[in-house]
Design an enzyme around this catalytic site. Structure first.
Site, PDB file in Angstrom:
ATOM      1  N   ASP A 287      14.603  38.257  34.315  1.00  0.00           N
ATOM      2  CA  ASP A 287      15.146  37.026  34.912  1.00  0.00           C
ATOM      3  C   ASP A 287      15.901  37.270  36.215  1.00  0.00           C
ATOM      4  O   ASP A 287      16.072  36.343  37.011  1.00  0.00           O
ATOM      5  CB  ASP A 287      16.113  36.366  33.923  1.00  0.00           C
TER       6      ASP A 287
ATOM      7  N   THR B 146      23.203  45.551  34.199  1.00  0.00           N
ATOM      8  CA  THR B 146      22.849  44.794  35.403  1.00  0.00           C
ATOM      9  C   THR B 146      24.133  44.366  36.106  1.00  0.00           C
ATOM     10  O   THR B 146      25.176  44.250  35.456  1.00  0.00           O
ATOM     11  CB  THR B 146      22.052  43.552  34.933  1.00  0.00           C
TER      12      THR B 146
ATOM     13  N   GLY C 136      21.253  39.973  30.568  1.00  0.00           N
ATOM     14  CA  GLY C 136      20.835  39.907  29.173  1.00  0.00           C
ATOM     15  C   GLY C 136      19.339  40.058  29.053  1.00  0.00           C
ATOM     16  O   GLY C 136      18.673  40.515  29.983  1.00  0.00           O
TER      17      GLY C 136
HETATM   18  N1  ASP Z   1      18.373  40.618  32.660  1.00  0.00           N
HETATM   19  C1  ASP Z   1      17.850  41.931  32.949  1.00  0.00           C
HETATM   20  C2  ASP Z   1      16.359  41.922  32.694  1.00  0.00           C
HETATM   21  O1  ASP Z   1      15.920  41.351  31.724  1.00  0.00           O
HETATM   22  C3  ASP Z   1      18.479  43.030  32.156  1.00  0.00           C
HETATM   23  C4  ASP Z   1      19.973  42.960  31.963  1.00  0.00           C
HETATM   24  O2  ASP Z   1      20.627  42.036  32.425  1.00  0.00           O
HETATM   25  O3  ASP Z   1      20.514  43.861  31.284  1.00  0.00           O
HETATM   26  O4  ASP Z   1      15.647  42.559  33.444  1.00  0.00           O
END
Ligand code: ASP
Length: 328
Positions: free
Chosen positions: A222, A191, A243
């Site tokens: 999120d 991300t 995350g």
């Molecule tokens: N936070 C993102 C989600 O849960 C994924 C990521 O940050 O890798 O969609």
């Protein structure tokens, strides 16, 4: 005379000139981010991509572009770069399509905009900014978010534009797997996020993602949730998270860092560390955050092996890191 100018600025609710600008970005956090998992060429490519994005932000800030616009410009660059899990190169859903989420918040006005489940807008962060600027809402989703973006004149692409050969191959290899997969742990795709504090002291933050690989049933993480994946206030901090989204939503991570900084007397770094290492724990909320506080201090915290990150203070050299190096 000076008093008059300050009084005027105050009455217009504008911050007085407050010095140098700062910019910080991330390209995802994860436990797969260990030096032994990457070739020298891959490591160099990550640094190159991170530094190129920072330099776009730096040039815009030098010209006096507002923090909120700079966040959008920098994230567009990261979305166009297929190294990251945002825009082109995003992870794919169970059905094999890209479904894109983004959010942006202006710490000066307190306004925010977000989109979830986009499928045909080239740069999801521009859609989030259009929601902020041109709608009374905060979060639009799915077909409605796509059509709002089109009405706002944003660049449209065929949904196949987002799908790279690499993602297609990974998707093929996990056919039949039922749950969503941690994109970074399993696929080392991140991300993206950006936080900027401009010379006026205005703070803005944004985040953009394809979410989790193999996600299904319209799952949203999120990243497009204000207060969870993104938050900004000139009075406290700007934060962008990456995350395992379900945990970041449950703990309102981005807002909680702001609240702990404001009300608990912690430094902004201590507030972030409390969230990442005490509230969220490895295995139950893997991830990381970047940010900038109202004094211009950088915030970097993660409970994973690494987090792609780069930052620059006006007039100083860019710094970029991938693994668990201590840079502060
Ligand atoms: N936070 C993102 C989600 O849960 C994924 C990521 O940050 O890798 O969609």
């Amino acid at each position: 005379m000076l008093r008059l100018i300050f009084a005027l600025l105050f009455s217009l609710n504008l911050p007085a000139q407050s010095g140098n600008y700062q910019i910080i970005i991330h390209g995802g956090a994860g436990n797969g981010l260990k030096a032994e998992n990457y070739s020298e060429a891959q490591i160099a490519a990550f640094h190159h991509s991170l530094r190129r994005a920072i330099s776009i932000g730096d040039s815009a800030l030098q010209k006096g572009t507002a923090a909120i616009e700079v966040v959008s410009l920098v994230i567009q660059q990261l979305e166009n770069d297929s190294l990251f899990n945002a825009g082109k190169g995003a992870v794919l859903t169970y059905e094999g399509l890209a479904s894109l989420d983004a959010s942006i918040m202006d710490g000066n006005s307190g306004n925010a905009g977000a989109v979830a489940g986009l499928s045909c807008i080239k740069n999801p962060i521009t859609a989030a900014l259009a929601v902020l600027n041109n709608s009374p809402h905060v979060l639009l989703s799915g077909a409605g978010a796509d059509s709002f973006s089109l009405q706002n004149g944003l660049t449209q692409v065929d949904p196949s534009y987002f799908i790279t050969q690499r993602m297609k191959g990974i998707h093929e290899s996990i056919k039949g797997h039922q749950g969503a997969l941690d994109s970074i742990r399993d696929y080392k795709m991140g991300t993206v996020g950006c936080v900027v504090r401009d010379r006026l002291g205005n703070i803005a933050a944004g985040t953009s993602t394809g979410g989790m690989m193999n996600k299904r049933y319209g799952r949203i993480g999120d990243s497009p949730i204000i207060g969870a994946g993104t938050f900004a206030s000139n009075a406290t901090v700007g934060i962008s998270c990456t995350g395992h989204g379900e945990y970041f939503i449950r703990h309102a991570v981005a807002y909680q860092i702001s609240a702990r900084y404001e009300f608990q007397g912690l430094s902004s770094q201590e507030a972030a560390d409390t969230l990442l290492h005490e509230v969220l724990k490895p295995g139950a909320g893997d991830g990381g955050v970047i940010g900038i506080d109202k004094e211009g201090n950088f915030i970097i915290s993660f409970n994973t092996a690494g987090m792609l990150r780069a930052f620059q203070q006006e007039g100083e050299a860019v710094q970029s890191y991938i693994f668990g190096e201590l840079e502060k």
